[in-house]
Design a protein around this motif. Structure first.
Motif, PDB file in Angstrom:
ATOM      1  N   UNK A   1      40.981  47.245  61.602  1.00 27.97           N
ATOM      2  CA  UNK A   1      40.395  48.520  61.190  1.00 27.97           C
ATOM      3  C   UNK A   1      41.378  49.390  60.418  1.00 27.97           C
ATOM      4  N   UNK A   2      42.616  49.458  60.840  1.00 22.26           N
ATOM      5  CA  UNK A   2      43.595  50.315  60.158  1.00 22.26           C
ATOM      6  C   UNK A   2      43.881  49.827  58.744  1.00 22.26           C
ATOM      7  N   UNK A   3      43.868  48.505  58.558  1.00 16.41           N
ATOM      8  CA  UNK A   3      44.103  47.946  57.229  1.00 16.41           C
ATOM      9  C   UNK A   3      42.956  48.305  56.285  1.00 16.41           C
ATOM     10  N   UNK A   4      41.732  48.183  56.734  1.00 19.21           N
ATOM     11  CA  UNK A   4      40.588  48.540  55.903  1.00 19.21           C
ATOM     12  C   UNK A   4      40.566  50.033  55.610  1.00 19.21           C
ATOM     13  N   UNK A   5      40.964  50.851  56.581  1.00 21.97           N
ATOM     14  CA  UNK A   5      41.015  52.293  56.354  1.00 21.97           C
ATOM     15  C   UNK A   5      42.071  52.622  55.303  1.00 21.97           C
ATOM     16  N   UNK A   6      43.188  51.915  55.355  1.00 24.63           N
ATOM     17  CA  UNK A   6      44.239  52.146  54.355  1.00 24.63           C
ATOM     18  C   UNK A   6      43.751  51.752  52.963  1.00 24.63           C
ATOM     19  N   UNK A   7      43.045  50.614  52.868  1.00 23.72           N
ATOM     20  CA  UNK A   7      42.494  50.201  51.577  1.00 23.72           C
ATOM     21  C   UNK A   7      41.542  51.263  51.033  1.00 23.72           C
ATOM     22  N   UNK A   8      40.751  51.839  51.898  1.00 25.82           N
ATOM     23  CA  UNK A   8      39.795  52.856  51.471  1.00 25.82           C
ATOM     24  C   UNK A   8      40.498  54.118  50.997  1.00 25.82           C
ATOM     25  N   UNK A   9      41.614  54.461  51.643  1.00 25.66           N
ATOM     26  CA  UNK A   9      42.294  55.719  51.331  1.00 25.66           C
ATOM     27  C   UNK A   9      43.198  55.625  50.108  1.00 25.66           C
ATOM     28  N   UNK A  10      43.912  54.514  49.957  1.00 19.97           N
ATOM     29  CA  UNK A  10      44.899  54.423  48.872  1.00 19.97           C
ATOM     30  C   UNK A  10      44.366  53.706  47.643  1.00 19.97           C
ATOM     31  N   UNK A  11      43.184  53.107  47.742  1.00 21.24           N
ATOM     32  CA  UNK A  11      42.621  52.402  46.596  1.00 21.24           C
ATOM     33  C   UNK A  11      43.124  50.973  46.513  1.00 21.24           C
ATOM     34  N   UNK A  12      42.639  50.253  45.511  1.00 18.47           N
ATOM     35  CA  UNK A  12      43.019  48.854  45.361  1.00 18.47           C
ATOM     36  C   UNK A  12      44.207  48.705  44.422  1.00 18.47           C
ATOM     37  N   UNK A  13      45.066  47.762  44.761  1.00 16.24           N
ATOM     38  CA  UNK A  13      46.236  47.460  43.936  1.00 16.24           C
ATOM     39  C   UNK A  13      46.444  45.946  43.899  1.00 16.24           C
TER      40      UNK A  13
ATOM     41  N   UNK B   1      47.355  42.233  42.745  1.00 13.86           N
ATOM     42  CA  UNK B   1      48.384  41.686  41.857  1.00 13.86           C
ATOM     43  C   UNK B   1      47.795  40.787  40.796  1.00 13.86           C
ATOM     44  N   UNK B   2      46.608  40.246  41.056  1.00 16.59           N
ATOM     45  CA  UNK B   2      46.044  39.261  40.146  1.00 16.59           C
ATOM     46  C   UNK B   2      44.550  39.473  39.970  1.00 16.59           C
ATOM     47  N   UNK B   3      44.078  39.087  38.791  1.00 12.17           N
ATOM     48  CA  UNK B   3      42.653  38.985  38.537  1.00 12.17           C
ATOM     49  C   UNK B   3      42.297  37.512  38.462  1.00 12.17           C
ATOM     50  N   UNK B   4      41.169  37.151  39.044  1.00  6.49           N
ATOM     51  CA  UNK B   4      40.679  35.783  38.977  1.00  6.49           C
ATOM     52  C   UNK B   4      39.319  35.794  38.284  1.00  6.49           C
ATOM     53  N   UNK B   5      39.178  34.975  37.247  1.00  4.44           N
ATOM     54  CA  UNK B   5      37.894  34.773  36.593  1.00  4.44           C
ATOM     55  C   UNK B   5      37.412  33.385  36.988  1.00  4.44           C
ATOM     56  N   UNK B   6      36.344  33.340  37.741  1.00  5.15           N
ATOM     57  CA  UNK B   6      35.847  32.071  38.286  1.00  5.15           C
ATOM     58  C   UNK B   6      34.362  31.927  37.990  1.00  5.15           C
ATOM     59  N   UNK B   7      33.848  30.739  38.285  1.00  7.32           N
ATOM     60  CA  UNK B   7      32.426  30.464  38.103  1.00  7.32           C
ATOM     61  C   UNK B   7      31.626  31.076  39.258  1.00  7.32           C
TER      62      UNK B   7
ATOM     63  N   UNK C   1      44.104  37.762  50.907  1.00  6.34           N
ATOM     64  CA  UNK C   1      43.601  38.783  51.813  1.00  6.34           C
ATOM     65  C   UNK C   1      42.705  39.757  51.066  1.00  6.34           C
ATOM     66  N   UNK C   2      41.948  40.542  51.808  1.00  5.25           N
ATOM     67  CA  UNK C   2      41.133  41.594  51.211  1.00  5.25           C
ATOM     68  C   UNK C   2      42.020  42.542  50.421  1.00  5.25           C
ATOM     69  N   UNK C   3      41.629  42.836  49.192  1.00  2.78           N
ATOM     70  CA  UNK C   3      42.405  43.746  48.360  1.00  2.78           C
ATOM     71  C   UNK C   3      43.442  43.071  47.489  1.00  2.78           C
ATOM     72  N   UNK C   4      43.597  41.747  47.611  1.00  2.09           N
ATOM     73  CA  UNK C   4      44.654  41.050  46.872  1.00  2.09           C
ATOM     74  C   UNK C   4      44.213  40.576  45.497  1.00  2.09           C
ATOM     75  N   UNK C   5      42.946  40.183  45.358  1.00  2.00           N
ATOM     76  CA  UNK C   5      42.416  39.684  44.085  1.00  2.00           C
ATOM     77  C   UNK C   5      41.352  40.634  43.538  1.00  2.00           C
ATOM     78  N   UNK C   6      41.397  40.848  42.237  1.00  2.00           N
ATOM     79  CA  UNK C   6      40.287  41.468  41.522  1.00  2.00           C
ATOM     80  C   UNK C   6      39.506  40.309  40.927  1.00  2.00           C
ATOM     81  N   UNK C   7      38.268  40.086  41.384  1.00  2.00           N
ATOM     82  CA  UNK C   7      37.543  38.857  41.055  1.00  2.00           C
ATOM     83  C   UNK C   7      36.335  39.156  40.180  1.00  2.00           C
ATOM     84  N   UNK C   8      36.223  38.379  39.114  1.00  2.00           N
ATOM     85  CA  UNK C   8      35.024  38.425  38.275  1.00  2.00           C
ATOM     86  C   UNK C   8      34.476  37.015  38.174  1.00  2.00           C
ATOM     87  N   UNK C   9      33.157  36.886  38.399  1.00  2.00           N
ATOM     88  CA  UNK C   9      32.532  35.567  38.359  1.00  2.00           C
ATOM     89  C   UNK C   9      31.387  35.573  37.356  1.00  2.00           C
TER      90      UNK C   9
END
Length: 216
Positions: free
Chosen positions: A27-39, A41-47, A61-69
């Protein structure tokens, strides 16, 4: 929107299980993601293919990839024509706003989009040739890749075209001025891999040999 309906029961049950376990234990990790925003390191373009689970493949982990499919993990050329371009918009946001350091194009075996493009280029899919076909017009992006592999024996063309889907996308990424600028400045790296669904392996594109090589 009168046509919308409640979620099917199996999705509700899975959500409840996730919230009670994965979310509840972090819960604390998800709350931190909500408060500080996403950062990421990588974008993944997948099918869009449901069998390609990029977060599992790379242990993200949650918040690690920016994913576009999208269909067949394709990137169109840079085309600022004022129209709607979902893939290009996602790339622009990832590079200019999120400042990602790595952009990974993930292709895969047994890709239905690639098979459809191959059939269309062979003249065996007239429905995809129709101007009204969203899939067909999207797969036009891969036509140059088909031209490169058309000389190969028939039983090698699909696998070669799956690799071309990654290469065409990498090449098209470099037509975006902000991509080229960041790559040349060393602040962004581009990567291409093909995931073998049945074997669980990755083939990585190596520019020095202009070929895909088994990773690990």
């Amino acid at each position: 929107m009168k046509q919308a309906r409640p979620l099917p029961p199996y999705l509700v049950q899975r959500y409840q299980g996730w919230r009670a376990t994965t979310f509840g234990e972090n819960r604390s990790w998800y709350r931190r993601l909500a408060e500080v925003g996403q950062h990421p390191r990588a974008m993944v373009i997948a099918c869009c293919d449901s069998r390609v689970h990029v977060t599992s493949i790379f242990g993200a982990d949650t918040g690690e990839f920016f994913i576009h499919r999208n269909i067949a993990n394709l990137v169109p050329p840079y085309l600022p024509d004022g129209q709607q371009h979902g893939t290009s918009a996602a790339i622009e946001y990832a590079v200019n706003a999120l400042k990602i350091a790595h952009l990974v194009v993930v292709g895969h075996t047994n890709c239905g989009g690639v098979v459809g493009c191959h059939a269309m280029c062979h003249g065996n899919a007239p429905e995809l040739e129709e101007k009204s076909s969203f899939v067909g017009r999207w797969m036009d992006i891969l036509r140059p890749g088909y031209e490169r592999i058309a000389h190969l024996p028939d039983d090698q063309q699909i696998a070669a075209l799956e690799q071309q889907a990654v290469l065409i996308s990498l090449e098209n990424l470099m037509t975006f001025p902000f991509i080229r600028e960041n790559v040349e400045a060393g602040s962004l790296t581009l990567h291409g891999v093909v995931h073998d669904i049945g074997e669980g392996t990755l083939l990585e594109y190596l520019p020095e040999t202009d070929s895909f090589t088994l990773l690990g």
